[in-house]
Design a protein around this motif. Structure first.
Motif, PDB file in Angstrom:
ATOM      1  N   TYR A 142     -11.576 -34.765 -42.049  1.00 20.58           N
ATOM      2  CA  TYR A 142     -10.365 -34.654 -41.237  1.00 20.58           C
ATOM      3  C   TYR A 142      -9.122 -34.404 -42.095  1.00 20.58           C
ATOM      4  O   TYR A 142      -8.322 -33.517 -41.801  1.00 20.58           O
ATOM      5  CB  TYR A 142     -10.186 -35.919 -40.391  1.00 20.58           C
ATOM      6  N   GLU A 143      -8.998 -35.170 -43.174  1.00 20.96           N
ATOM      7  CA  GLU A 143      -7.792 -35.080 -44.016  1.00 20.96           C
ATOM      8  C   GLU A 143      -7.616 -33.662 -44.576  1.00 20.96           C
ATOM      9  O   GLU A 143      -6.508 -33.188 -44.747  1.00 20.96           O
ATOM     10  CB  GLU A 143      -7.854 -36.063 -45.198  1.00 20.96           C
ATOM     11  N   GLU A 144      -8.751 -33.014 -44.836  1.00 18.27           N
ATOM     12  CA  GLU A 144      -8.710 -31.678 -45.414  1.00 18.27           C
ATOM     13  C   GLU A 144      -8.365 -30.608 -44.375  1.00 18.27           C
ATOM     14  O   GLU A 144      -7.829 -29.561 -44.709  1.00 18.27           O
ATOM     15  CB  GLU A 144     -10.108 -31.353 -45.944  1.00 18.27           C
ATOM     16  N   LEU A 145      -8.729 -30.895 -43.132  1.00 19.30           N
ATOM     17  CA  LEU A 145      -8.716 -29.815 -42.137  1.00 19.30           C
ATOM     18  C   LEU A 145      -7.647 -29.908 -41.059  1.00 19.30           C
ATOM     19  O   LEU A 145      -7.343 -28.912 -40.408  1.00 19.30           O
ATOM     20  CB  LEU A 145     -10.076 -29.761 -41.421  1.00 19.30           C
ATOM     21  N   TYR A 146      -7.080 -31.096 -40.865  1.00 22.04           N
ATOM     22  CA  TYR A 146      -6.256 -31.290 -39.661  1.00 22.04           C
ATOM     23  C   TYR A 146      -5.087 -30.327 -39.573  1.00 22.04           C
ATOM     24  O   TYR A 146      -4.662 -29.935 -38.498  1.00 22.04           O
ATOM     25  CB  TYR A 146      -5.759 -32.743 -39.582  1.00 22.04           C
ATOM     26  N   ASP A 147      -4.601 -29.865 -40.735  1.00 22.13           N
ATOM     27  CA  ASP A 147      -3.417 -29.024 -40.773  1.00 22.13           C
ATOM     28  C   ASP A 147      -3.769 -27.531 -40.827  1.00 22.13           C
ATOM     29  O   ASP A 147      -2.923 -26.691 -41.045  1.00 22.13           O
ATOM     30  CB  ASP A 147      -2.605 -29.423 -42.011  1.00 22.13           C
ATOM     31  N   LYS A 148      -5.063 -27.218 -40.632  1.00 20.71           N
ATOM     32  CA  LYS A 148      -5.481 -25.811 -40.730  1.00 20.71           C
ATOM     33  C   LYS A 148      -5.656 -25.182 -39.351  1.00 20.71           C
ATOM     34  O   LYS A 148      -5.859 -25.882 -38.360  1.00 20.71           O
ATOM     35  CB  LYS A 148      -6.805 -25.712 -41.488  1.00 20.71           C
ATOM     36  N   HIS A 149      -5.641 -23.865 -39.334  1.00 22.62           N
ATOM     37  CA  HIS A 149      -5.963 -23.128 -38.114  1.00 22.62           C
ATOM     38  C   HIS A 149      -7.454 -22.799 -38.121  1.00 22.62           C
ATOM     39  O   HIS A 149      -8.047 -22.686 -39.196  1.00 22.62           O
ATOM     40  CB  HIS A 149      -5.164 -21.820 -38.057  1.00 22.62           C
ATOM     41  N   PRO A 150      -8.043 -22.607 -36.946  1.00 22.50           N
ATOM     42  CA  PRO A 150      -9.488 -22.314 -36.896  1.00 22.50           C
ATOM     43  C   PRO A 150      -9.898 -21.148 -37.791  1.00 22.50           C
ATOM     44  O   PRO A 150     -10.954 -21.190 -38.410  1.00 22.50           O
ATOM     45  CB  PRO A 150      -9.724 -21.969 -35.426  1.00 22.50           C
ATOM     46  N   PHE A 151      -9.058 -20.104 -37.880  1.00 21.81           N
ATOM     47  CA  PHE A 151      -9.487 -18.950 -38.683  1.00 21.81           C
ATOM     48  C   PHE A 151      -9.528 -19.250 -40.170  1.00 21.81           C
ATOM     49  O   PHE A 151     -10.031 -18.462 -40.958  1.00 21.81           O
ATOM     50  CB  PHE A 151      -8.613 -17.717 -38.388  1.00 21.81           C
ATOM     51  N   GLU A 152      -9.007 -20.401 -40.563  1.00 21.03           N
ATOM     52  CA  GLU A 152      -9.099 -20.785 -41.986  1.00 21.03           C
ATOM     53  C   GLU A 152     -10.386 -21.555 -42.286  1.00 21.03           C
ATOM     54  O   GLU A 152     -10.625 -21.943 -43.417  1.00 21.03           O
ATOM     55  CB  GLU A 152      -7.883 -21.638 -42.363  1.00 21.03           C
ATOM     56  N   LEU A 153     -11.195 -21.789 -41.263  1.00 19.82           N
ATOM     57  CA  LEU A 153     -12.430 -22.557 -41.466  1.00 19.82           C
ATOM     58  C   LEU A 153     -13.625 -21.609 -41.599  1.00 19.82           C
ATOM     59  O   LEU A 153     -13.579 -20.470 -41.138  1.00 19.82           O
ATOM     60  CB  LEU A 153     -12.680 -23.480 -40.276  1.00 19.82           C
ATOM     61  N   SER A 154     -14.700 -22.126 -42.183  1.00 17.21           N
ATOM     62  CA  SER A 154     -15.935 -21.341 -42.242  1.00 17.21           C
ATOM     63  C   SER A 154     -16.617 -21.413 -40.871  1.00 17.21           C
ATOM     64  O   SER A 154     -16.281 -22.276 -40.051  1.00 17.21           O
ATOM     65  CB  SER A 154     -16.868 -21.909 -43.301  1.00 17.21           C
ATOM     66  N   GLY A 155     -17.589 -20.523 -40.647  1.00 18.19           N
ATOM     67  CA  GLY A 155     -18.344 -20.535 -39.388  1.00 18.19           C
ATOM     68  C   GLY A 155     -18.980 -21.895 -39.122  1.00 18.19           C
ATOM     69  O   GLY A 155     -18.915 -22.428 -38.025  1.00 18.19           O
ATOM     70  N   GLY A 156     -19.587 -22.453 -40.182  1.00 18.42           N
ATOM     71  CA  GLY A 156     -20.239 -23.758 -40.039  1.00 18.42           C
ATOM     72  C   GLY A 156     -19.248 -24.853 -39.680  1.00 18.42           C
ATOM     73  O   GLY A 156     -19.506 -25.705 -38.832  1.00 18.42           O
ATOM     74  N   GLN A 157     -18.067 -24.813 -40.335  1.00 18.13           N
ATOM     75  CA  GLN A 157     -17.036 -25.818 -40.031  1.00 18.13           C
ATOM     76  C   GLN A 157     -16.578 -25.682 -38.580  1.00 18.13           C
ATOM     77  O   GLN A 157     -16.335 -26.682 -37.901  1.00 18.13           O
ATOM     78  CB  GLN A 157     -15.833 -25.648 -40.959  1.00 18.13           C
ATOM     79  N   MET A 158     -16.496 -24.439 -38.109  1.00 15.98           N
ATOM     80  CA  MET A 158     -16.068 -24.248 -36.727  1.00 15.98           C
ATOM     81  C   MET A 158     -17.090 -24.785 -35.745  1.00 15.98           C
ATOM     82  O   MET A 158     -16.743 -25.366 -34.735  1.00 15.98           O
ATOM     83  CB  MET A 158     -15.803 -22.781 -36.450  1.00 15.98           C
ATOM     84  N   GLN A 159     -18.373 -24.564 -36.063  1.00 19.69           N
ATOM     85  CA  GLN A 159     -19.381 -25.110 -35.163  1.00 19.69           C
ATOM     86  C   GLN A 159     -19.314 -26.638 -35.144  1.00 19.69           C
ATOM     87  O   GLN A 159     -19.438 -27.268 -34.099  1.00 19.69           O
ATOM     88  CB  GLN A 159     -20.778 -24.620 -35.542  1.00 19.69           C
ATOM     89  N   ARG A 160     -19.086 -27.214 -36.304  1.00 22.11           N
ATOM     90  CA  ARG A 160     -18.937 -28.672 -36.341  1.00 22.11           C
ATOM     91  C   ARG A 160     -17.741 -29.122 -35.518  1.00 22.11           C
ATOM     92  O   ARG A 160     -17.772 -30.154 -34.847  1.00 22.11           O
ATOM     93  CB  ARG A 160     -18.724 -29.161 -37.759  1.00 22.11           C
TER      94      ARG A 160
END
Ligand SMILES: Nc1ncnc2c1ncn2[C@@H]1O[C@H](COP(=O)(O)OP(=O)(O)O)[C@@H](O)[C@H]1O
Ligand SMILES: [Mg+2]
Length: 266
Positions: A142-160
């Motif tokens: 969460y700490e790593e991702l909360y401030d990101k937009h979906p397009f900044e995530l990998s496919g796997g992270q998005m599925q999660r």
């Protein structure tokens, strides 16, 4: 609270795309009834109509013919309010996570917004705690991702992220269309186990849509086999996998040399 025997059913559902020589009958006169807490797999090759059926069940696509019943009542999603109500109870995890998020929101907002669909309201602290908890259950930092937009995530992270959303919404029905196609085999097994936990804790009905017979056998009570838009065979997981009647099903099984091999339960 739904006390009807069947939480979700469909009667003679058909969906046609195009016209004339471009006509495709993506879903062809399909009927089914799902009970509360039941785990169903819909198995078929690519192009057999699985995603079309899932979209119809979600009210994202209109059937050309037939009716869907939710908790015994004919589904009518014309009004915004009824759509909102329905989507608080029937949720999806899609194969293509890129189409599922509003790309303008950051992860934190996307997840917090899910809690708005819940009937009981939470305080700000409770919301943050719930969001962190959901991330933890799908191994997202969460700490790593909360401030990101979906397009900044990998496919796997998005599925999660989509699955984390499901944990926050706690739907009565979850439709999971190839939900782990972008996730490595090892975390796949654990995410599937988490979805099963959702069923155990909330009696959620789960509909897995997959071309993976091994997965279907591992998770489901009931298996439906789809070929060219039609449901050609249905039964308990044992009936279908151990004693398939249709040629098409036997062929699907042949493509999986050993049931568990395809999906590393080790
Ligand atoms: N929006 C669409 N317009 C035209 N044809 C479509 C559309 N969506 C799906 N189809 C067609 O319907 C059939 C079933 O597709 P789909 O439901 O995506 O199958 P599956 O999910 O099993 O791979 C395919 O022949 C596909 O090309
Ligand atoms: Mg599909």
């Amino acid at each position: 609270m739904c006390t009807h025997d069947y939480i979700l059913s469909g009667k003679n559902i058909t969906r046609v795309f195009g016209q004339g020589k471009n006509k495709v009958v993506a879903v062809d006169n399909v009927s089914f009834s799902f009970t509360r807490g039941e785990i169903i797999s819909i198995v078929g090759e690519s192009g057999s109509g699985k995603t079309t059926l899932a979209k119809i069940l979600l009210g994202l696509l209109k059937q050309s013919d037939g009716d869907i019943f939710y908790c015994g009542k004919k589904l009518n999603l014309k009004e915004r309010r009824s759509r909102r109500e329905y989507w608080s109870e029937v949720q999806a995890v899609f194969q293509d996570p890129f189409s599922s998020f509003n790309m303008f929101y950051k992860v934190e907002t996307l997840l917090r917004n899910c809690l708005k669909l819940r009937k009981n309201k939470l305080s700000k602290e409770e919301q943050v705690a719930a969001v962190k908890d959901a991330c933890k259950s799908v191994n997202l930092e969460y700490e790593e991702l909360y401030d990101k937009h979906p397009f900044e995530l990998s496919g796997g992270q998005m599925q999660r992220l989509m699955i984390a959303r499901t944990f926050l919404i706690r739907p009565r029905v979850l439709i999971a269309d190839e939900p782990t196609s972008m996730i490595d085999a090892c975390s796949r097994a654990s995410i599937l186990d988490m979805l099963l936990k959702l069923r155990d804790e909330n009696n959620t009905t789960i509909i897995f849509i997959t071309h993976d017979v091994g997965l279907a056998y591992y998770v489901s009570n009931t298996i439906y086999i789809m070929e060219k838009g039609r449901i050609i065979e249905r039964g308990t997981a044992d009936e279908i996998i151990l004693n398939p009647k249709e040629n098409y099903t036997q062929q699907l099984l042949k493509d999986v040399p050993k049931i568990y091999e395809s999906w590393d339960l080790a």
